[in-house]
Design an enzyme around this catalytic site. Structure first.
Site, short mmCIF file in Angstrom:
data_model
loop_
_atom_site.label_atom_id
_atom_site.label_comp_id
_atom_site.label_asym_id
_atom_site.label_seq_id
_atom_site.Cartn_x
_atom_site.Cartn_y
_atom_site.Cartn_z
N ASN A 71 3.52 -15.88 0.31
CA ASN A 71 2.59 -16.98 0.11
C ASN A 71 2.34 -17.23 -1.39
O ASN A 71 2.84 -16.50 -2.25
CB ASN A 71 1.29 -16.69 0.86
CG ASN A 71 0.61 -17.94 1.37
OD1 ASN A 71 0.62 -18.98 0.73
ND2 ASN A 71 0.00 -17.82 2.54
N LYS B 159 -1.52 5.03 -1.83
CA LYS B 159 -0.83 6.07 -1.05
C LYS B 159 -0.07 5.42 0.08
O LYS B 159 -0.42 4.33 0.55
CB LYS B 159 -1.84 7.06 -0.49
CG LYS B 159 -2.54 7.84 -1.58
CD LYS B 159 -3.47 8.87 -1.03
CE LYS B 159 -4.07 9.61 -2.21
NZ LYS B 159 -5.20 10.40 -1.87
N LYS C 112 -7.55 1.78 11.39
CA LYS C 112 -7.26 1.96 12.81
C LYS C 112 -5.76 1.96 13.06
O LYS C 112 -4.98 1.55 12.21
CB LYS C 112 -7.95 0.89 13.65
CG LYS C 112 -7.43 -0.52 13.43
CD LYS C 112 -8.22 -1.48 14.34
CE LYS C 112 -7.77 -2.89 14.18
NZ LYS C 112 -8.45 -3.79 15.08
N HIS D 113 1.76 3.13 -16.97
CA HIS D 113 1.86 3.69 -18.32
C HIS D 113 1.27 5.09 -18.34
O HIS D 113 0.32 5.38 -17.59
CB HIS D 113 1.12 2.80 -19.33
CG HIS D 113 1.69 1.43 -19.43
ND1 HIS D 113 2.80 1.14 -20.20
CD2 HIS D 113 1.33 0.27 -18.85
CE1 HIS D 113 3.08 -0.15 -20.09
NE2 HIS D 113 2.20 -0.70 -19.28
#
Length: 187
Positions: free
Chosen positions: A88, A167, A184, A118
């Site tokens: 998009n 993560k 969920k 960095h």
């Protein structure tokens, strides 16, 4: 140094100093990418935008894939995009670490995919540390989300709008927040 060698260097896990030979390989391409981004963002035609994106990536973007301008990338050659992908308006991809977007992925407006970081040490801070981003098939990245270096978004997973993902996201899950956390499972 070849482009493949530069890619391997950027993905070595090491700090790449600004004078590293890998930069001399990518900088000329960055100039061409900037020129093509201008053309892509001036385009009013989805097919033309796809063709220009194919030039930026230096690979054919499948006709089932759509990108809505404006779109930005700093390099482009280290990104691969599968079939039936929707990107998009207002997305930004920093891809020196490599970005892989598998088939049937939805990417909402203003999403940022950032493979570059960095070092904290001020003496080496102008160097880069890069890690790839992988977005597996059928994933949906919500509006304004940011995906950080080294993250894999699992199959069928959803990243909520505005999330910052640092993560890996397991398959069939929804994550959201800053930093993104499990919300969920998807049945």
């Amino acid at each position: 140094m070849t482009l493949a060698e530069a890619y391997a260097r950027f993905n070595s896990g090491e700090v790449i100093p600004p004078n590293d030979p890998a930069f001399s390989v990518v900088f000329p391409i960055v100039g061409e990418t900037l020129r093509l981004i201008g053309k892509l963002n001036a385009s009013g035609d989805i097919g033309e935008a796809r063709q220009i994106l194919s030039q930026i990536l230096d690979q054919e973007v499948h006709e089932s894939t759509t990108v809505f301008p404006p779109f930005t990338t700093n390099f482009g050659r280290f990104t691969t995009i599968g079939k039936n992908v929707f990107i998009n308006h207002g997305c930004s991809f920093l891809d020196l670490g490599g970005i892989t977007i598998e088939d049937n992925v939805l990417i909402g407006p203003q999403v940022k995919l950032v493979t570059e970081n960095h070092p904290l040490d001020p003496a080496t801070r102008k160097g880069l540390i890069t890690k790839p981003i992988v977005i597996k098939q059928n994933a949906w990245i919500g509006a304004g989300a940011t995906i950080l270096p080294g993250v894999t978004i699992g199959e069928n997973s959803v990243v909520a709008a505005g999330a910052v993902v640092s993560k890996d996201v397991p398959d069939n899950t929804v994550v959201g927040g800053i930093p993104a956390k499990f919300l969920k499972h998807i049945d």
